[in-house]
Structures are given as C-alpha cells and as structure tokens.
Scaffold this active site. Structure first.
Site, short mmCIF file in Angstrom:
data_model
loop_
_atom_site.label_atom_id
_atom_site.label_comp_id
_atom_site.label_asym_id
_atom_site.label_seq_id
_atom_site.Cartn_x
_atom_site.Cartn_y
_atom_site.Cartn_z
N ASP A 11 0.88 -1.04 0.05
CA ASP A 11 -0.07 0.07 0.00
C ASP A 11 0.81 1.15 0.11
OD1 ASP A 11 -2.34 1.64 0.30
OD2 ASP A 11 -1.89 1.82 2.38
N SER A 12 0.13 2.54 -0.31
CA SER A 12 1.03 3.75 -0.19
C SER A 12 1.72 3.73 1.31
CB SER A 12 0.27 4.90 -0.57
OG SER A 12 -0.95 4.69 0.15
N CYS A 74 -4.60 -1.52 -1.71
CA CYS A 74 -4.61 -0.24 -2.05
C CYS A 74 -5.69 -0.25 -3.07
CB CYS A 74 -3.33 0.49 -2.59
SG CYS A 74 -3.47 2.27 -3.02
N GLU A 153 -2.52 8.38 8.44
CA GLU A 153 -1.09 8.20 8.52
C GLU A 153 -0.45 8.87 9.93
OE1 GLU A 153 1.51 6.82 6.72
OE2 GLU A 153 -0.09 5.87 5.42
N CYS A 184 -10.93 2.77 0.73
CA CYS A 184 -9.58 3.24 0.60
C CYS A 184 -9.24 2.26 1.95
CB CYS A 184 -9.62 4.64 0.89
SG CYS A 184 -7.73 5.08 1.20
N HIS A 186 -7.01 2.91 3.94
CA HIS A 186 -6.83 3.57 5.18
C HIS A 186 -8.07 3.82 6.26
CE1 HIS A 186 -2.97 4.76 3.10
NE2 HIS A 186 -2.47 5.34 4.23
N1 DGL Z 1 -4.87 3.07 1.03
C1 DGL Z 1 -4.91 3.53 -0.32
C2 DGL Z 1 -6.22 3.21 -0.99
O1 DGL Z 1 -6.75 2.38 -0.50
C3 DGL Z 1 -4.13 4.72 -0.92
C4 DGL Z 1 -4.45 6.09 -0.12
C5 DGL Z 1 -3.49 7.22 -0.64
O2 DGL Z 1 -2.31 7.18 -0.69
O3 DGL Z 1 -4.04 8.12 -1.17
O4 DGL Z 1 -6.48 4.04 -1.79
#
Ligand code: DGL
Length: 269
Positions: A11-12, A74, A153, A184, A186
């Site tokens: 993931d990012s 992600c 984050e 997402c 996150h």
């Molecule tokens: N967690 C990621 C997603 O599911 C990326 C969030 C990001 O880096 O903007 O889209």
C-alpha cells in the site's frame, strides 16, 4: 503440496495493514512481507500514470524478495494498476476492489450503496462499474474523502479533528444509503468515527476480510499453502518511526522488522 514463500502485500502507507491483519487471521500458516510506500503517500491525489509507475516499482520490489502472490492492498492502485501488474509479474496478483464490491452487494437491503475513497479511486468510476456489473440497477453515491489518509497516517483516527472531518464529508450521504464501502484501505482505521457519523443503521464494508478470503482461495487452488507464518517483515520507503508507531497501535503487536528501502530511482516502467 506446499510453498513456503511469503505473500507480499503493499500500500502507499499504513492502510494496507488492515488487509495484512485479515490475511494473517485467515492464513496463520503463511509468511508475509509488507511494503508501505511512505515516501510517496498519498497515491490518491496522483495521476493514473504515476500511481501505476509506483505500483510497478512496489510489485517488482516484492517479487524480487521471492513472494508467491501479491496483494495490492490499496484501492487506488487496484483501480488503476491491476492489469499492468498482472502483465509484468509472474505471480498471481489480488486487488481489493472486487472483493469489497461483492461484500457490499451482499450487505445492502435497499440497493443504495455509498462509496468513499481517494480522489483517484472515485474519479476512476471503478466501484460503480464493479457494483453495476454484479447487480445492475443499484444506486451508487460516491464521495472522495482525501483528508482521511493523512489523518490515518498521523494516527488521528478518533479525536475531534477526525470526527469533524468525517461529519463534513459524510453528512450528505447519511440518509441516502444503507451500506457504505470504505473504498480506501486507510479508512478502516477511522472505522469507529465513520460509524458514529453514519449511525448504526449503515453497514460499513471494509474489503480486508473479503480480500483475505480471495487470497485463501488462490493459495489453496494453486497449491501454494504455506508452512508456518511468524511475524511479518516490513519495508517502508521513508523513515520508519511513524509507520512503526501507528502500525503497532493498529496491529497491537511490536513491528519487529522494519527496513527502510529506496524505490524507483532506476525504474524504467
Ligand atoms: N490506502 C490507499 C487506497 O486504498 C491509498 C491512499 C493514498 O495513498 O491516497 O486507496
């Protein structure tokens, strides 16, 4: 038949830990590697070309570490880069988008589904498309919530800033849907806050569990079962301190092996 190679998850940033946790719960016998591209988070504000370049660099890095299967934990990269990853990597690649859409279609009673995600995921239209393919005629309301990623984050998931941000983004959806896809990875870190804002009557769908089921199916079907899990190895592309702090709180265990790596300097994709 068994295969001791690890499963790779990327993931990012910290978001994919929600998927890693579900995979470890479903498949305790699997070794795992996790990559958080923390130097370049967020992906969700970037162009499809840039996200795909980053995703290829992450996928190749994990493939070089000898993984047997890649999980794109992600939504942004799943929406933009799954085909590119499948085209270049010699291993199965599992994304989070289809599993999340399937779970939402099962959960909705009224056929009115909300989707929240990064700007890139929402702009791609990938969720409405996946949902309509699964069940034509569904009503889908989408909304980008870009500030949720830096809040996650930062570990600010249940304070008043998180609550006010969620209220501002989600109030217009509240009475229009019965199911909300956390599109997402996150966002499940803010799950309690989001549930409070949406009310108990709205089912929140997080693709982590469903993705873990998909990974389980692939591992069994392809004869790739592991021989013992153990603690994951973590890689990050920026200083590990904050990733470690948020990750330990979320996973409720120490992150023992976190290595700072560089990606992309010689990438030709
Ligand atoms: N967690 C990621 C997603 O599911 C990326 C969030 C990001 O880096 O903007 O889209």
């Amino acid at each position: 038949m068994s295969d001791p190679r690890p499963i790779g998850v990327f993931d990012s940033g910290v978001g994919g830990l929600t998927v890693l946790r579900a995979i470890r719960e479903a498949l305790p016998e699997e070794a795992t590697l996790y990559l958080g591209d923390t130097a370049r988070v967020p992906y969700g504000t970037k162009s499809p070309e840039t996200v795909t370049r980053f995703a290829l660099e992450s996928g190749r890095f994990l493939a070089e570490q000898g993984i047997k299967l890649l999980v794109v934990a992600c939504n942004t990269a799943s929406a933009m880069s799954l085909e590119a990853l499948r085209a270049v990597l010699p291993i199965p690649v599992v994304g989070v988008l289809e599993p999340g859409a399937r779970a939402a279609v099962r959960a909705t009673r009224t056929g009115r589904i909300g989707v929240i995600g990064t700007e890139a995921t929402i702009a791609s239209g990938a969720y409405p498309q996946a949902l309509q393919t699964l069940r034509p005629g569904l009503e889908v309301v989408s909304r980008a919530c870009p500030l949720f990623v830096p809040l996650a984050e930062e570990g600010w998931t249940d304070n008043e800033v998180a609550y006010l941000t969620a209220e501002r983004y989600l109030a217009p959806l509240r009475d229009r849907i019965d199911t909300l896809i956390l599109g997402c990875t996150h966002y499940p870190l803010l799950r309690d806050t989001i549930q409070k804002v949406m009310g108990a009557g709205v089912a929140l769908i997080d693709s982590a569990r469903e993705t873990a089921i998909e990974v389980t199916t692939q591992v069994r079907r392809q004869g790739l079962r592991g021989q013992g899990g153990g603690t994951p190895r973590y890689y990050v592309t920026d200083a590990p301190a904050r990733f470690r702090a948020v990750g330990e709180r979320f996973l409720d265990e120490p992150l023992e092996h976190v290595e700072w790596i560089r990606l992309g300097e010689d990438d030709a994709a």
